[in-house]
Design an enzyme around this catalytic site. Sequence first.
Site, PDB file in Angstrom:
ATOM      1  NE  ARG A  35      -0.775   8.161   0.521  1.00 14.70           N
ATOM      2  CZ  ARG A  35      -0.534   7.131   1.307  1.00 14.70           C
ATOM      3  NH1 ARG A  35       0.576   6.441   1.160  1.00 14.70           N
ATOM      4  NH2 ARG A  35      -1.393   6.792   2.255  1.00 14.70           N
ATOM      5  CB  SER A 119       1.654   6.634   4.785  1.00 14.04           C
ATOM      6  OG  SER A 119       1.872   5.410   5.436  1.00 14.04           O
ATOM      7  CG  HIS A 120       4.585   3.774   2.602  1.00 10.82           C
ATOM      8  ND1 HIS A 120       3.218   3.740   2.757  1.00 10.82           N
ATOM      9  CD2 HIS A 120       4.834   3.399   1.330  1.00 10.82           C
ATOM     10  CE1 HIS A 120       2.672   3.330   1.620  1.00 10.82           C
ATOM     11  NE2 HIS A 120       3.630   3.126   0.738  1.00 10.82           N
ATOM     12  CE  LYS A 129      -2.697   7.172   5.772  1.00 11.18           C
ATOM     13  NZ  LYS A 129      -1.982   6.183   6.624  1.00 11.18           N
ATOM     14  CG  ASP A 258       3.711   3.594   8.389  1.00  8.93           C
ATOM     15  OD1 ASP A 258       3.554   3.993   9.559  1.00  8.93           O
ATOM     16  OD2 ASP A 258       2.752   3.398   7.620  1.00  8.93           O
ATOM     17  CG  ASP A 260       0.903   7.333   8.737  1.00 12.72           C
ATOM     18  OD1 ASP A 260       1.607   6.334   8.493  1.00 12.72           O
ATOM     19  OD2 ASP A 260      -0.296   7.393   8.409  1.00 12.72           O
ATOM     20  CG  ASP A 262      -0.954   4.012   9.476  1.00 12.30           C
ATOM     21  OD1 ASP A 262       0.237   3.858   9.126  1.00 12.30           O
ATOM     22  OD2 ASP A 262      -1.874   4.191   8.660  1.00 12.30           O
ATOM     23  NE  ARG A 263       2.084   0.602   6.322  1.00 10.15           N
ATOM     24  CZ  ARG A 263       2.695   0.298   5.185  1.00 10.15           C
ATOM     25  NH1 ARG A 263       2.583  -0.913   4.668  1.00 10.15           N
ATOM     26  NH2 ARG A 263       3.436   1.196   4.569  1.00 10.15           N
ATOM     27  CG  HIS A 345      -2.462  -1.160   7.760  1.00 10.58           C
ATOM     28  ND1 HIS A 345      -2.488   0.114   8.254  1.00 10.58           N
ATOM     29  CD2 HIS A 345      -1.982  -1.062   6.505  1.00 10.58           C
ATOM     30  CE1 HIS A 345      -2.053   0.965   7.344  1.00 10.58           C
ATOM     31  NE2 HIS A 345      -1.727   0.270   6.272  1.00 10.58           N
TER      32      HIS A 345
END
Length: 523
Positions: A35, A119-120, A129, A258, A260, A262-263, A345
Amino acid sequence: MIVGGLGLLELPGAERGRTIVVMSFEEIFKAYDIRGTVPDQLDEDAARRIGAAFARFAGTDRIAVGRDCRDSSPGLAAALIEGITAQGVHVDDLGMITTDMVYYASGSLDQPGAMITASHNPKGYNGIKLCLAGAAPVGVDSGLVDIQELAGQDLEPAPEPGTVIERNVLAGYVDHLLSIVDVDKINELRVIADGGNGVAGIAVPSVYERIPARLTGLYLEPDGEFPNHHPDPLRPENLVDLEATMRAQSCDLGVAFDGDADRAFFIDDELNPLPGSTVTGIVAAWFLRNNPGEKIVHNLICSKAVPETVTAAGGEPVRTRVGHSYIKQVMKETGAIFGGEHSGHYYFRDNYRADSGILAMLVLLQVLSEDGRPLSVLRREYEPYAQSGEINFDVTDKEAAIEAIAGAFAGETDRLDGLTVDLGDRWLNVRPSNTEPVLRLNVEAPAADDVAAIVAEVRSILTPPQAGLLPAGLLEIMQCPSCAGTLVEVEQPPSLLCQDCGLRYPVEDGIPVMLIDQAESTT
C-alpha cells in the site's frame, strides 16, 4: 547498495560486466499487504514488477485479478496483469469487484488471487492484496518478503506470455454466500447500507434481491473520488450520513462498509455503533448453537467477553495476534469455524477462512430474525465491560516505551503481540504499529472510570510533563513585543519575564499571552 530506491548490481564471475536493476519497495510492502500513495510510492511500473514477482512466487499457471473503483485502479490492474502474463501465467480478469469476491474466486477456482485496492485509505492511495490458491493468506510471514525481493529484480520473461480472459463471478459469489446462511430464516428486516462509494455496491444489491430483508442503499454507486465521505467506517464522522438516514427512517440495522467491502460496521436500531468484539461474540454464539464444541478464533484486542461467551456456549476460544494473515493461518491450523477481530474483520471457515463484510451482515440478519429482539437489546448480554477503543500515541522509541509500561503495571504479562498486562478484572495491551512511530493502546475494565484511570496512567508514561512552561525550543525564538528583549520563564506566577524592559507576560494553560496591555511591569 540501494540509493533512493534504485540500485545497480554487478554480477560476479562469468556474468561480470553485466548489471541488473534492483529496486527497493520498503515503503509500500506492509505486514499484510502492499500500500502507498499514487504515483510517488506506487505506480504502474511497480505494479508490473509486483505482478511478475507474484507470478514467479506463486508457481501457478493462472491467477485471478480484481480491482476496486479508485481512479488509479484500472491502470495499476492492467500493469499488474502485464507483469503476471509476462511470466507465462494466465489471468482471469475479474474487473471491478469487492475483495471478498477475489477470495471467493481464489477459493472456488483453487488459484491465487490479487486485488488492487487501498481499502479504507483516502483516494490518493492504492495497494495490492494477495492470496494463494484457496484464498490462503500472503503476509510478511507467508510470502510478502519473498515477493518484495523478487519485485526488486529484473525478472526474465517467459518464452510465451500468458493470456487474459474476463470472468464474471458475481452470480457464483452470491450463491456461495447464501449457501452459508438459511435465507428462509431471514425476516423482512429493514436495513440501511452505506457503501461509502466503494465497491460494496457491486454486490450488495444482488444479495438483497435474493433475501426477504428490505434494503435502503446509501452511496452504493462506486466512485473513486469518494465524494460523500472517506470509506473508513472506523471514523465517526464517516457514519454521520448513515445515522441521519437511520434517524429519518425507522430501521432494524445500519451497515457501513469500507472501500473494498471486506469489513462491515454495524449500527443498532437506537443508532449506537457495535464494537467489533460485540459482533464477534454474537456471531460466535450463533455458530456454536448450531455447531457445539467448535473452535472460535479471536485476536488479543477483543473483549474478554468474547472468550467468555465462547466457553459458556460450549466452544473453544483460540487467541491470536492482530492481523488477517495470522487469523486465517490459525483458523487453518485449528479448524476453527469462525474468527473475529475488533477492527470489523469477520472470517468464516465455509468462506475459505476469508473475511467478508457482506457475509457478516447476512449472518447478523439471520441472528436477529431468529432471536426476535432488537439489536439494541440483544447486544447487552455481550457487552459486560467498558472499553477504551484503540488509542494511538506518537513515540520515538517504541521498544523502550513498551518496557516502561511493563515496569509500571504489576500483573501477568504476555508478549504475543506487543505487551498485554492482565490485571485480573481488567487488562491493557500496547502494540507497535508496523508502519508508523506509534503505539496502539487498548484497555478494558468493569467500568468506564476504571478504563479512564488506566489510560491516564499510560498517558503519563508515554507523554511525560514538560520540564518548562513552554515546549522545548519555543522560548528561544520568542522576544518581548515591547522592546524585542530576551525572555525567561518564571514559575510563580507562570509567566515570561523580559530581562531588558522588565515586563512580565502571563502564561495561561501553557499558552503565553504576549499582549503589552496585559503585561505587568516589574520595574
